[in-house]
Design an enzyme around this catalytic site. Structure first.
Site, PDB file in Angstrom:
ATOM      1  N   SER A 186       0.919  -1.070  -0.406  1.00  0.00           N
ATOM      2  CA  SER A 186       0.124  -0.272  -0.113  1.00  0.00           C
ATOM      3  C   SER A 186       0.918   1.376   0.039  1.00  0.00           C
ATOM      4  O   SER A 186       2.188   1.468  -0.171  1.00  0.00           O
ATOM      5  CB  SER A 186      -0.902   0.238   1.263  1.00  0.00           C
ATOM      6  OG  SER A 186      -1.723  -1.091   1.053  1.00  0.00           O
TER       7      SER A 186
HETATM    8  N1  SAH Z   1      -0.678  -3.374   4.194  1.00  0.00           N
HETATM    9  C1  SAH Z   1      -0.184  -4.113   2.771  1.00  0.00           C
HETATM   10  C2  SAH Z   1      -1.315  -4.676   1.729  1.00  0.00           C
HETATM   11  C3  SAH Z   1      -1.003  -6.210   1.317  1.00  0.00           C
HETATM   12  S1  SAH Z   1      -2.188  -6.071  -0.474  1.00  0.00           S
HETATM   13  C4  SAH Z   1       1.045  -4.083   2.576  1.00  0.00           C
HETATM   14  O1  SAH Z   1       1.831  -3.293   2.491  1.00  0.00           O
HETATM   15  O2  SAH Z   1       1.992  -4.452   1.291  1.00  0.00           O
HETATM   16  C5  SAH Z   1      -3.918  -6.951   0.474  1.00  0.00           C
HETATM   17  C6  SAH Z   1      -3.283  -8.082   0.966  1.00  0.00           C
HETATM   18  O3  SAH Z   1      -4.561  -9.156   0.885  1.00  0.00           O
HETATM   19  C7  SAH Z   1      -2.476  -8.897  -0.046  1.00  0.00           C
HETATM   20  O4  SAH Z   1      -1.799  -9.365   0.067  1.00  0.00           O
HETATM   21  C8  SAH Z   1      -3.567  -9.712  -0.640  1.00  0.00           C
HETATM   22  O5  SAH Z   1      -2.667 -11.371  -0.911  1.00  0.00           O
HETATM   23  C9  SAH Z   1      -4.509 -10.171   0.789  1.00  0.00           C
HETATM   24  N2  SAH Z   1      -5.810 -10.647   0.669  1.00  0.00           N
HETATM   25  C10 SAH Z   1      -6.416 -10.568   0.080  1.00  0.00           C
HETATM   26  N3  SAH Z   1      -8.301 -10.865   0.593  1.00  0.00           N
HETATM   27  C11 SAH Z   1      -7.628 -11.471   1.410  1.00  0.00           C
HETATM   28  C12 SAH Z   1      -8.003 -12.937   2.432  1.00  0.00           C
HETATM   29  N4  SAH Z   1      -9.382 -12.716   2.446  1.00  0.00           N
HETATM   30  N5  SAH Z   1      -7.481 -13.281   4.185  1.00  0.00           N
HETATM   31  C13 SAH Z   1      -6.099 -12.694   4.007  1.00  0.00           C
HETATM   32  N6  SAH Z   1      -5.382 -12.187   3.472  1.00  0.00           N
HETATM   33  C14 SAH Z   1      -6.797 -11.601   1.723  1.00  0.00           C
END
Ligand code: SAH
Length: 224
Positions: A63
């Site tokens: 993000s």
């Molecule tokens: N805060 C993180 C954001 C990653 S993007 C960063 O800055 O790196 C959001 C993440 O949510 C992705 O890695 C995706 O695989 C995960 N995601 C999506 N749906 C999900 C679910 N139901 N349970 C767990 N993770 C999930």
């Protein structure tokens, strides 16, 4: 040492975050203490201190740092708080949370991302994080309730299971809206157990929350 690289870029990013309305010095200092590049694939290290989302593989993105700083400003995790994070992703936000809170419980559906994040956290000797691979839209019941719940993926509605796992006095922040555009909604549970909802950060874009209470794979055309 890798940790000390990019310090000028880091300072510029902190200035950028400050200019976007985050004035809390403890929060700003965090972005110096936790080197974002160590959570990203080496191919994007040269962009690690841009205030931008960056690709981390598996169709996912880390993000935007200023959005994460604003989220922390809204959630105010305290040193006694237990935090549930849905969507570990790169693990960078996990690290920021871990530096502020007592304990962080982080759920990610992509095993490889979870493993990579764990390695980066270990490298910085961040030890107060428990991680789970699975569907975070149902929360993590074992350690509930949580003082803070933060969701890093966009959902059509607030998953009921997450509300059930929010402690009295707790704060939950989640991007809600369509696949393309969302607002970050803050849900608070008061001491009497009542829930209150408000738009905390309008106009943002996150990858979709998949799973039982999120979007179905089919609704996305599958394959992501
Ligand atoms: N805060 C993180 C954001 C990653 S993007 C960063 O800055 O790196 C959001 C993440 O949510 C992705 O890695 C995706 O695989 C995960 N995601 C999506 N749906 C999900 C679910 N139901 N349970 C767990 N993770 C999930």
């Amino acid at each position: 040492m890798n940790e000390f690289r990019f310090s000028a870029q880091r300072r510029a990013l902190i200035e950028e975050i400050r200019s976007r309305g985050v004035t809390d010095l403890e929060l700003l200092r965090l972005f110096d203490l936790v080197p974002r590049h160590l959570f990203l694939p080496e191919g994007v290290w040269n962009r690690a201190y841009e205030d931008a989302p960056l690709p981390i593989g598996f169709g996912q993105t880390a993000s935007q740092p200023s959005l994460q700083a604003r989220s922390l400003q809204v959630l105010r995790p305290g040193s006694e708080d237990r935090v549930l994070e849905i969507g570990t992703g790169s693990g960078f936000f996990t690290a920021l949370l871990a530096r502020l809170a007592d304990r962080v419980y982080s759920v990610e559906r992509v095993r490889e991302l979870s493993l990579r994040a764990r390695k980066a956290l270990d490298g910085l000797e961040i030890r107060n994080v428990a991680m789970l691979v699975g569907d975070g839209s149902i929360g993590w019941r074992k350690f509930a309730p949580y003082d803070v719940i933060t969701v890093a993926a966009a959902s059509p509605s607030v998953p009921e299971a997450l509300l059930d796992q929010l402690a009295p006095g707790g704060r939950l922040l989640i991007p809600l809206g369509s696949r393309e555009a969302q607002d970050m909604i803050l849900v608070t549970r008061d001491a009497a157990g009542e829930l209150h909802e408000e738009v905390a950060i309008p106009d943002c874009t996150f990858v979709p929350l998949l799973g039982r209470y999120g979007w179905s794979d089919e609704a996305l055309g599958g394959g992501r």
